[in-house]
Design a protein around this motif. Sequence first.
Motif, short mmCIF file in Angstrom:
data_model
loop_
_atom_site.label_atom_id
_atom_site.label_comp_id
_atom_site.label_asym_id
_atom_site.label_seq_id
_atom_site.Cartn_x
_atom_site.Cartn_y
_atom_site.Cartn_z
N ILE A 1 0.83 -1.19 0.00
CA ILE A 1 0.00 0.00 0.00
C ILE A 1 0.87 1.25 0.00
CG2 ILE A 1 -1.68 1.33 1.36
CD1 ILE A 1 -2.69 -1.46 2.37
N ILE A 2 1.89 1.27 0.86
CA ILE A 2 2.80 2.42 0.92
C ILE A 2 3.58 2.55 -0.38
CG2 ILE A 2 4.73 3.46 2.15
CD1 ILE A 2 2.09 3.39 3.70
N ALA A 48 -6.03 -11.11 3.59
CA ALA A 48 -5.88 -11.05 2.13
C ALA A 48 -6.99 -10.19 1.53
CB ALA A 48 -5.91 -12.45 1.54
N GLN A 49 -8.21 -10.35 2.05
CA GLN A 49 -9.33 -9.54 1.57
C GLN A 49 -9.16 -8.08 1.97
OE1 GLN A 49 -12.85 -11.41 3.13
NE2 GLN A 49 -12.53 -13.31 1.98
N ILE A 50 -8.67 -7.85 3.19
CA ILE A 50 -8.43 -6.48 3.66
C ILE A 50 -7.40 -5.79 2.78
CG2 ILE A 50 -7.44 -5.12 5.54
CD1 ILE A 50 -8.71 -7.08 7.49
N ALA A 51 -6.35 -6.51 2.42
CA ALA A 51 -5.29 -5.93 1.59
C ALA A 51 -5.83 -5.47 0.24
CB ALA A 51 -4.16 -6.95 1.40
N GLN A 52 -6.71 -6.26 -0.34
CA GLN A 52 -7.27 -5.90 -1.64
C GLN A 52 -8.13 -4.64 -1.53
OE1 GLN A 52 -7.60 -8.88 -4.38
NE2 GLN A 52 -9.60 -8.35 -5.18
N VAL A 53 -8.96 -4.57 -0.50
CA VAL A 53 -9.81 -3.39 -0.30
C VAL A 53 -8.94 -2.17 0.00
CG1 VAL A 53 -11.58 -2.36 1.17
CG2 VAL A 53 -11.78 -4.75 0.46
N ILE A 58 -6.49 3.32 -1.14
CA ILE A 58 -5.35 4.20 -1.38
C ILE A 58 -5.35 4.70 -2.82
CG2 ILE A 58 -3.64 2.44 -2.05
CD1 ILE A 58 -3.01 5.48 0.22
N ASP A 59 -5.87 3.88 -3.73
CA ASP A 59 -6.00 4.31 -5.12
C ASP A 59 -6.97 5.50 -5.20
OD1 ASP A 59 -5.57 3.90 -8.05
OD2 ASP A 59 -7.71 3.46 -8.01
N HIS A 60 -8.09 5.40 -4.48
CA HIS A 60 -9.07 6.49 -4.48
C HIS A 60 -8.46 7.76 -3.89
CE1 HIS A 60 -12.86 8.59 -4.20
NE2 HIS A 60 -12.66 8.78 -2.90
N GLN A 61 -7.70 7.62 -2.80
CA GLN A 61 -7.05 8.78 -2.20
C GLN A 61 -6.09 9.45 -3.17
OE1 GLN A 61 -5.21 7.54 1.47
NE2 GLN A 61 -7.16 7.00 2.43
#
Length: 214
Positions: A1-2, A48-53, A58-61
């Motif tokens: 994510i970072i 794994a599901q949390i990581a995808q969401v 972060i893409d939206h941000q």
Amino acid sequence: IIAYRELRLLEMEIVKTLLKGQTVTDINYYFLLDVDQFYGIEYEEFPAQIAQVAMWLIDHQMNMKASETFGEYYVRLPLRKSANIRHGNALRVDWQSLIEPMPWEKGEAKFDFILGNPPFIGHQWRNENQMKDMALVFGDAKRAGRLDYVTAWYIRASQYMQEFNTPNFKDSQNTKTAFVSTNSIAQGEQVSILWSELFNKFQIKIQFTHRTFK
């Protein structure tokens, strides 16, 4: 994510430099980074599901940041792409099976970077399945049972790089790897066991290291 966030910020700086204050009608044309270029393997199903969401968030941000930076509303809706997060054991999953070539790539795609924070588990604390993982990865390597669990990721990454990298390790297109690791793999008895394997069998080159963070 970072990593995704920082690459998106870098991409925006590049686009600003390219445009040099020009007004454009479709900023989407200049953005090439997207979440589907990121892959991961997570041992637990729910994380794994949390990581995808979290990648979508972060893409939206970053899209909102792009809207603010370039003065044009920029959004990727509906969501057509997603990060490729697989639920599984990273020491048993074929890493190459995760990746799909981008449309502009010729030949077989490969990972540019492999990053991770593998489990910090000493040899005396491993459970039965983790011991099987070590045996599977290290095979007949001498005294591998004395190594920390994290070292198995070094071997898997080395195997991957040996298969997909060119002989010239300075080639910018070669896969590079970085892991957060236990400091014990660089001191005491583990040094001769692990690093002789990496240097002699895989001809690994170290480009940077950091001491333990306070």
